[in-house]
Design an enzyme around this catalytic site. Structure first.
Site, PDB file in Angstrom:
ATOM      1  N   TYR A 192      -5.768   6.571   5.669  1.00  0.00           N
ATOM      2  CA  TYR A 192      -5.374   8.054   5.964  1.00  0.00           C
ATOM      3  C   TYR A 192      -3.950   8.317   5.478  1.00  0.00           C
ATOM      4  O   TYR A 192      -3.631   9.385   4.880  1.00  0.00           O
ATOM      5  CB  TYR A 192      -5.324   8.399   7.504  1.00  0.00           C
ATOM      6  CG  TYR A 192      -4.826   9.382   8.055  1.00  0.00           C
ATOM      7  CD1 TYR A 192      -5.241  10.770   7.515  1.00  0.00           C
ATOM      8  CD2 TYR A 192      -3.762   9.322   8.959  1.00  0.00           C
ATOM      9  CE1 TYR A 192      -4.567  11.815   8.079  1.00  0.00           C
ATOM     10  CE2 TYR A 192      -3.102  10.378   9.550  1.00  0.00           C
ATOM     11  CZ  TYR A 192      -3.556  11.606   8.985  1.00  0.00           C
ATOM     12  OH  TYR A 192      -2.935  12.714   9.513  1.00  0.00           O
TER      13      TYR A 192
ATOM     14  N   THR B 216       2.077  13.441   7.428  1.00  0.00           N
ATOM     15  CA  THR B 216       1.970  12.431   8.644  1.00  0.00           C
ATOM     16  C   THR B 216       2.912  11.240   8.877  1.00  0.00           C
ATOM     17  O   THR B 216       3.350  10.802   7.726  1.00  0.00           O
ATOM     18  CB  THR B 216       0.441  12.034   8.759  1.00  0.00           C
ATOM     19  OG1 THR B 216       0.509  10.969   9.965  1.00  0.00           O
ATOM     20  CG2 THR B 216       0.097  11.371   7.684  1.00  0.00           C
TER      21      THR B 216
END
Ligand code: UDP
Length: 327
Positions: A141, A117
């Site tokens: 995350y 990501t």
């Protein structure tokens, strides 16, 4: 035999990936615990219901299907939640990846495609983010995903696992044929929430912060159509099967849109207003995340053909209008 294990195969991106794999002649095995996925989204190959935290279940999937490659989508992926409960993110994302890679090593599966990501980059003053940009995540995350990138390198060196890492920017849209779409429980993503507000399924969209150092004060993101994103995975799989070795690619359209600009596109596509509430910042949000995806284009031959903002909103809107769609 061209079995490919798709973790998270019942989820938003994983289910679209299964369709793209099947169209390219592979058999996608959807491995999913259905915590956030949907059994009805598994349409293009066998379903193996299992949890990556359950090492025996992962092992059984490898033993049964002997996959030639893994596409690893299954993970917790919400920035806000990761800020509130970082332990959950470290436990699930790292533990799941570890069970998966250990099983791959044991069963001689050498090819891994990993969903990473842009959140691994953190907040970098709006610079265009490339594969070589330093990763300095500002939320749990992103930190968990960066750690798995390192895990892949370690397993590569020790066990000969080859990997392609894709660093996604903001994935949006839905299958243009209407077979699949985005449907999270609860929904937290901008475009589906915005379209729910347009359709009256929610009272309004809350804009998270108007005081960012961006052109209109709202966060800027780079949105990429899910169909384009999964097409890159099929190219990445071919890359690995051709023996081209480890690689990292950013996947975005290369264009940033502020939250207000996304709202304006929605008005144009749907011909309806978006009811808005001005809210505060969401913890963990970077002001601007925009990709430089040239490497994927030049080296993989990837073309993000569907990733105009109007196309993404139109496909998401059509999906959300389908009978049976629930918020
Ligand atoms: N956003 C917003 N309101 C919402 C949901 C998201 O203003 O209800 C903003 C969010 O702050 C971010 C952008 O929209 O700048 C995209 O957020 P999303 O959750 O869709 O994806 P993320 O960037 O977290 O991966």
């Amino acid at each position: 035999m061209k079995n490919v294990l798709v973790t998270g195969g019942a989820g938003y991106i994983g289910s679209h990936a299964c369709k793209a794999l099947a169209q390219a002649g592979y058999t996608p095995i959807a491995f999913d615990n259905l915590a956030t996925g949907w059994a009805q989204a598994v349409k293009f190959g066998p379903f193996f219901k299992g949890d990556l935290m359950d090492a025996a279940a992962v092992d059984a999937a490898f033993a049964q299907y002997k996959p030639i490659a893994i596409l690893h989508f299954a993970a917790l992926s919400l920035v806000g939640e990761s800020m509130a409960d970082p332990g959950l993110y470290w436990r699930v994302n790292i533990g799941g990846a570890l069970n998966l890679l250990e099983a791959a090593a044991r069963h001689g599966c050498r090819n891994v495609i990993f969903s990473s990501t842009c959140a691994t980059y953190g907040d970098q003053d709006g610079v265009v983010l490339h594969e070589e940009t330093r990763q300095q995540p500002i939320n749990a995350y992103g930190a968990s995903k960066r750690a798995i990138e390192e895990m892949l390198s370690n397993f590569g060196a020790a066990h000969g696992l080859n990997h392609v890492i894709f660093r996604y920017f903001n994935v949006a849209g839905a299958d243009p044929d209407g077979d699949l779409g985005e449907q999270h429980r609860p929904e937290t993503h901008l475009i589906p929430l915005m379209l729910d507000a347009v359709a009256g399924r929610r009272p309004a969209l809350t804009v998270f912060g108007s005081d960012y150092p961006t052109r209109d004060g709202t966060c800027v993101r780079d949105y990429v159509h899910v169909t384009d994103l999964v097409a890159a995975h099929v190219l990445g799989l071919q890359w690995l099967l051709d023996g081209k070795g480890d690689a990292v690619f950013c996947l975005g359209s290369g264009r940033g849109f502020s939250v207000r600009e996304v709202i304006e596109y929605s008005r144009q596509v749907t011909n309806r207003d978006v009811p808005i509430i001005e809210g505060g910042r969401r913890p963990g949000d970077a002001a601007s995340l925009v990709s430089g995806s040239e490497r994927a284009m030049t080296e993989l031959g990837w073309q993000p053909a569907h990733s105009s903002m109007a196309d993404m909103i139109r496909d998401a809107w059509n999906w959300s209008q389908k009978p049976g769609y629930t918020e």
